[in-house]
Scaffold this active site. Structure first.
Site, PDB file in Angstrom:
ATOM      1  N   LYS A 158      49.684 -17.472 -29.858  1.00 33.26           N
ATOM      2  CA  LYS A 158      48.747 -16.349 -29.869  1.00 33.26           C
ATOM      3  C   LYS A 158      48.281 -16.014 -28.456  1.00 33.26           C
ATOM      4  CE  LYS A 158      44.405 -14.654 -31.837  1.00 33.26           C
ATOM      5  NZ  LYS A 158      43.183 -14.958 -32.614  1.00 33.26           N
ATOM      6  N   SER A 228      42.996 -12.007 -36.768  1.00 36.58           N
ATOM      7  CA  SER A 228      43.382 -11.435 -35.494  1.00 36.58           C
ATOM      8  C   SER A 228      44.690 -11.996 -34.938  1.00 36.58           C
ATOM      9  CB  SER A 228      42.265 -11.671 -34.468  1.00 36.58           C
ATOM     10  OG  SER A 228      42.091 -13.058 -34.214  1.00 36.58           O
ATOM     11  N   SER A 252      41.097 -15.483 -38.933  1.00 42.27           N
ATOM     12  CA  SER A 252      42.169 -15.048 -38.037  1.00 42.27           C
ATOM     13  C   SER A 252      43.493 -15.769 -38.215  1.00 42.27           C
ATOM     14  CB  SER A 252      41.728 -15.191 -36.575  1.00 42.27           C
ATOM     15  OG  SER A 252      40.688 -14.304 -36.281  1.00 42.27           O
TER      16      SER A 252
END
Length: 627
Positions: A158, A228, A252
């Protein structure tokens, strides 16, 4: 020798009917690993445990051939690499070919015309790591050297996680030039394993949205991917990487995994270090794996979990040794016998008013899958019952998460229990000051964007400043902070009491109760999802999500999730592994490769994500919207 279609031309139908591992092969693989070693999450995997895992992987027969190399799970790739049936460079090339064909242009924070799962790729570094992995495997075949399980496995990381010498932009051009001085702990531990780091996967802007619009959903790129950790949810399912690392403050990891039909573990607070991760809410943030199977996620957790005394003191709170979290199924007709699963009736969904039983709100595909799932779990031996759960709308039950009680005032602003904890933790790590210092080194437009995101307007004024933001956190007294923490512990105890009163071990929910909506053009992006999706994070409790079917009416995945008390990973993960062993067709399903326009160009490169406050990952923004 396993082969691959260089540009991922195989369709979903061909993938599903190809000669994938038979049920006997899959069961045999899990059973052999289980006999060889009870894989555990512990302070750091001991050398003996790594050696036992390596021996188990070496001794396993080759998994059945698949049409595409990229369809193999992480455990299967580990077996093939040890046998020499495939090289790490071949695995890397297979994934890079799909990234080239399907990802679209990099560094686009909008619709790039492709999946847009990877925001940047480090081809040079990835190839060097793959070549080093191959050299290690060659040497081990003659020397018997122990090779860690994830050696040669391609990962996406990420874009809020530091990789030494590489930018981490956290989903926004406002962080351009934010180059990591060293690896985050999670990245360093993957490197120790010999993993191949493909690059960064795209995140929601400032890791701020559970819907996401930058990446395209793995099953339908016109739909939202969840956020996210958008790209980390898309990439493993779309076969752009074998595994990915996500980060979660509020939904997320779980939301993008559920939206794309991935398997993922959101670990307990303190199970894995978040040192080197761009923070949103310290004391809440966690990192965890997103893969295709829960078994693969456990293998990754083995590598990244454990004490990081100097980097993340919260890891010192984990029990030592960590409760065993096996990656092998238990087998037998009733592997879940004795497990008491509760369906919390106060875990309300957003598609109906508070008080509406959550299961009655599910869309028709999700309702069908839910009923089948409950039947399957009961046949496997589990007791599945509805129970009240904890009503966080009742102040007597929830003194923290949704409580409007004002504990004090800081710089003219009322401080609730939640803000007392979150803002104090932010102040303690120089959350605002660190961004201010970075902004001072950047061009004016970047500095302005960062100030707009992180600055604060004092009550009675109109100017947004860094000083006002820091003053809010710094003005919270020790007594108010301590009261906030006490209330958080009270909430944890109250929820545990609710489980004990109903004789429930773990809870079962659907994170998303209807198919996700369009990225652009209107319509609800998330028509139905758990209203209190941030509650497990406020509690610090773990959750595992896994696919349990595809819709009959709309061919999109449906995911379930199990969650329970802090450090109960052993229980919830074991149940998920057992389920996937019995029903492997769900996590092995592959989406059809979409047909993107040739040489896709960014269509919405400058379009910022519009994040309704109810979709916010920030616990304070979300809590304010809820009130």
């Amino acid at each position: 020798m396993t082969t691959t279609a260089p540009h991922g031309a195989a369709t979903a139908a061909s993938a599903e009917t190809s000669a994938g591992p038979s049920r006997r092969t899959v069961v045999g693989l899990g059973a052999a690993l289980g006999v060889a070693v009870a894989s555990t999450l512990r302070a750091r995997p001991a050398a003996a445990t790594t050696a036992e895992l390596d021996r188990a992987l070496r001794d396993l027969p080759a998994p059945a051939r698949r049409d595409r190399l990229v369809d193999h799970e992480v455990v299967e790739l580990a077996v093939l690499l040890r046998r020499g049936d495939v090289t790490a460079v071949q695995v890397l090339d297979a994934y890079l070919a799909r990234i080239d064909a399907l990802n679209g242009p990099f560094e686009v924070y909008g619709d790039n015309g492709g999946y847009n799962a990877f925001v940047r790729v480090d081809r040079t570094g990835a190839r060097a790591a793959a070549e080093a992995a191959d050299a290690r495997f060659r040497a081990a075949r003659t020397s018997g050297e122990v090779v860690p399980p994830l050696c040669g496995i391609p990962f996406g990381i990420k874009d809020s996680v530091g990789v030494e010498g590489r930018e981490a932009r956290n989903g926004t051009l406002a962080f351009a030039g934010n180059v990591a001085l060293r690896d985050a702990t999670v990245v360093a531990r993957l490197r120790e394993q010999g993993a191949v780091l493909l690059g960064h996967t795209i995140a929601s802007a400032f890791s701020g949205s559970i819907a996401g619009t930058f990446a395209g959903n793995a099953w339908d790129p016109a739909r939202v991917p969840g956020g996210s950790s958008q790209g980390s949810g898309v990439a493993p399912v779309a076969r752009l990487c074998a595994a990915a690392i996500g980060e979660e403050t509020g939904g997320s990891i779980i939301m993008p995994a559920a939206a794309n039909g991935a398997s993922a573990i959101k670990p307990s607070l303190g199970a894995a270090s978040v040192a080197g991760v761009m923070p949103l809410s310290p004391g809440v943030d966690v990192v965890g794996p997103i893969t295709r199977s829960v078994r693969d996620s456990v293998l990754v957790m083995n590598a990244i979990a454990g004490v990081d005394q100097s980097g993340d003191p919260l890891t010192l709170s984990a029990p030592m040794p960590f409760p065993e979290v096996p990656l092998s199924p238990r087998g037998g007709a009733r592997p879940l016998a004795g497990l008491r699963i509760g369906v919390p009736q106060t875990d309300w969904m957003t598609a109906a008013p508070i008080g509406t039983p959550p299961q009655s709100t599910y869309g028709r595909d999700h309702a069908d899958v839910w009923r089948r799932l409950v039947r399957q779990l009961r046949v496997m031996g589990a007791t599945v019952t509805e129970f009240p759960g904890l009503d966080v709308t009742d102040p007597a039950q929830d003194p923290y998460f949704r409580s409007p009680d004002v504990l004090g005032v800081s710089d003219g602003t009322a401080v609730t229990a939640l803000s007392a904890v979150v803002q104090s933790n932010r102040y303690e790590i120089r959350y605002w000051d660190a961004v201010r210092d970075f902004a001072a080194t950047r061009p004016a437009d970047q500095a302005a964007a960062l100030l707009a995101q992180y600055g604060r307007v004092r009550p009675g004024t109109t100017e947004r400043t860094w000083e006002a933001a820091s003053a809010l956190g710094g003005g919270i007294t020790n007594a108010v902070r301590a009261e906030g923490e006490r209330r958080r512990r009270r909430l944890q105890a109250n929820y545990q009491d609710a489980l004990d009163a109903a004789d429930v071990d773990v809870m079962l929910v659907l994170p998303i109760g209807d198919h996700v909506g369009p990225r652009f053009g209107g319509g609800s992006q998330l028509p139905n999802y758990r209203r209190w999706f941030q509650l497990p994070n406020a509690l610090g409790w773990p959750m595992v999500t896994f696919p349990v079917g595809l819709g009959r009416f709309t061919r999109l995945p449906v995911n379930a999730a199990l969650w329970g008390p802090r450090f109960s990973e052993a229980t919830i993960v074991q149940a998920a592994v057992d389920y996937q062993d019995r029903y492997p067709e769900h996590h092995r399903a592959a989406p059809p490769d979409p047909v993107f326009a040739p040489a896709p160009q960014a269509r919405r490169a400058a379009a910022p994500e519009v994040v309704p406050p109810e979709y916010s990952n920030d616990p304070l923004v979300n809590a304010e919207a809820d009130r």
